[in-house]
Design a protein around this motif. Structure first.
Motif, short mmCIF file in Angstrom:
data_model
loop_
_atom_site.label_atom_id
_atom_site.label_comp_id
_atom_site.label_asym_id
_atom_site.label_seq_id
_atom_site.Cartn_x
_atom_site.Cartn_y
_atom_site.Cartn_z
N TYR A 109 0.83 -1.21 0.00
CA TYR A 109 0.00 0.00 0.00
C TYR A 109 0.87 1.26 0.00
N THR A 110 1.93 1.25 0.79
CA THR A 110 2.81 2.42 0.88
C THR A 110 3.54 2.66 -0.44
N LYS A 111 3.99 1.60 -1.09
CA LYS A 111 4.63 1.74 -2.40
C LYS A 111 3.66 2.35 -3.40
N ASN A 112 2.43 1.86 -3.41
CA ASN A 112 1.43 2.41 -4.32
C ASN A 112 1.12 3.86 -3.99
N MET A 113 1.11 4.19 -2.71
CA MET A 113 0.87 5.57 -2.28
C MET A 113 1.96 6.49 -2.82
N LEU A 114 3.20 6.04 -2.76
CA LEU A 114 4.31 6.85 -3.27
C LEU A 114 4.22 7.03 -4.78
N LYS A 115 3.82 5.98 -5.48
CA LYS A 115 3.66 6.10 -6.93
C LYS A 115 2.58 7.12 -7.27
N LYS A 116 1.50 7.09 -6.54
CA LYS A 116 0.39 8.02 -6.80
C LYS A 116 0.79 9.44 -6.40
N GLU A 117 1.34 9.60 -5.22
CA GLU A 117 1.67 10.94 -4.71
C GLU A 117 2.76 11.61 -5.55
N SER A 118 3.68 10.83 -6.10
CA SER A 118 4.77 11.41 -6.89
C SER A 118 4.31 11.82 -8.29
N GLY A 119 3.18 11.29 -8.72
CA GLY A 119 2.69 11.59 -10.06
C GLY A 119 3.11 10.56 -11.09
N ILE A 120 3.95 9.63 -10.71
CA ILE A 120 4.45 8.61 -11.63
C ILE A 120 3.32 7.73 -12.15
N GLU A 121 2.37 7.39 -11.28
CA GLU A 121 1.27 6.53 -11.70
C GLU A 121 0.48 7.18 -12.84
N ASP A 122 0.20 8.47 -12.71
CA ASP A 122 -0.54 9.18 -13.76
C ASP A 122 0.26 9.30 -15.04
N VAL A 123 1.57 9.55 -14.90
CA VAL A 123 2.44 9.64 -16.08
C VAL A 123 2.47 8.29 -16.80
N ASN A 124 2.61 7.21 -16.03
CA ASN A 124 2.63 5.87 -16.65
C ASN A 124 1.32 5.56 -17.36
N LYS A 125 0.20 5.95 -16.76
CA LYS A 125 -1.10 5.73 -17.41
C LYS A 125 -1.19 6.53 -18.71
N SER A 126 -0.68 7.75 -18.68
CA SER A 126 -0.68 8.57 -19.90
C SER A 126 0.15 7.94 -21.00
N PHE A 127 1.34 7.44 -20.64
CA PHE A 127 2.19 6.79 -21.64
C PHE A 127 1.52 5.54 -22.19
N THR A 128 0.88 4.77 -21.31
CA THR A 128 0.21 3.55 -21.75
C THR A 128 -0.92 3.88 -22.72
N LYS A 129 -1.69 4.92 -22.41
CA LYS A 129 -2.76 5.33 -23.31
C LYS A 129 -2.20 5.84 -24.63
N MET A 130 -1.09 6.57 -24.55
CA MET A 130 -0.51 7.18 -25.73
C MET A 130 0.03 6.12 -26.70
N ILE A 131 0.73 5.13 -26.17
CA ILE A 131 1.31 4.12 -27.06
C ILE A 131 0.38 2.93 -27.27
N LYS A 132 -0.70 2.88 -26.52
CA LYS A 132 -1.74 1.85 -26.65
C LYS A 132 -1.15 0.45 -26.57
N ALA A 133 -0.23 0.26 -25.64
CA ALA A 133 0.37 -1.06 -25.46
C ALA A 133 -0.56 -1.92 -24.60
N ARG A 134 -0.73 -3.16 -25.03
CA ARG A 134 -1.54 -4.11 -24.28
C ARG A 134 -0.83 -5.46 -24.38
N TYR A 135 -0.13 -5.81 -23.33
CA TYR A 135 0.64 -7.04 -23.32
C TYR A 135 -0.18 -8.16 -22.74
N SER A 136 0.17 -9.37 -23.14
CA SER A 136 -0.51 -10.54 -22.61
C SER A 136 0.45 -11.72 -22.58
N SER A 137 0.44 -12.40 -21.47
CA SER A 137 1.19 -13.63 -21.29
C SER A 137 0.51 -14.36 -20.15
N PRO A 138 0.80 -15.61 -19.95
CA PRO A 138 0.16 -16.32 -18.83
C PRO A 138 0.44 -15.66 -17.48
#
Length: 175
Positions: free
Chosen positions: A132-161
């Motif tokens: 939970y604390t690691k996720n909190m730091l990702k959200k508070e730092s803004g990294i989570e939102d930046v990563n979501k933006s990059f994912t939306k921008m490049i439209k990457a969707r990976y799949s493996s077992p």
């Protein structure tokens, strides 16, 4: 007379618009520098949090450690985290600081618990709080939102077992 008033009004309006634009640019420049500084601080905080997680895991996996040694390991890690967070309090949210500093508190007492179910609950709680604390730091730092933006921008969707299993476990944990 009327044209002079219109001209004067235009000059005043132009000055106000210029001042608003100048302030907005100054805030944007300041925000960029602040974001970069905060990102550096959050990278270091995340690294320190991982080190605290290692200390907690070491204590949990080593029941033969002397209780005084366990207490000293936890105390040193908590004090180091608290001092570091105090030095960077200008950029850190108080609640984030509180969560990071208190993460290891009580881990040294896990081995003293006689009830195996209660002991396992405390161990699981430590791991949940660490995640939970690691996720909190990702959200508070803004990294989570930046990563979501990059994912939306490049439209990457990976799949493996492994990734599919991870997604199903993540979805189940949310419920």
């Amino acid at each position: 007379m009327e044209s002079a008033l219109i001209g004067l009004f235009g000059v005043v309006l132009g000055l106000l618009a210029n001042e608003l634009l100048r302030r907005k640019n100054r805030i944007e420049n300041y925000a960029q520098k602040t974001f970069e500084k905060r990102l550096d601080i959050f990278e270091e905080l995340y690294s320190r949090l991982c080190a605290c997680g290692s200390v907690g895991s070491q204590i949990i996996s080593s029941p033969s450690l002397d209780p005084e040694v366990m207490h000293q390991l936890v105390s040193d890690a908590v004090h180091d985290m608290a001092e570091w967070c105090d030095l960077h309090a200008l950029y850190l949210n108080e609640e984030v600081t509180l969560q990071c500093v208190s993460l290891l508190m009580g881990v040294e007492d896990i081995h003293e618990v006689a009830d195996p179910d209660e002991k396992q609950k405390m161990i699981d709680d430590f791991h949940v709080q660490l995640r939970y604390t690691k996720n909190m730091l990702k959200k508070e730092s803004g990294i989570e939102d930046v990563n979501k933006s990059f994912t939306k921008m490049i439209k990457a969707r990976y799949s493996s077992p492994v990734i599919d299993y991870y997604r199903s476990m993540k979805k189940a944990r949310r419920k």
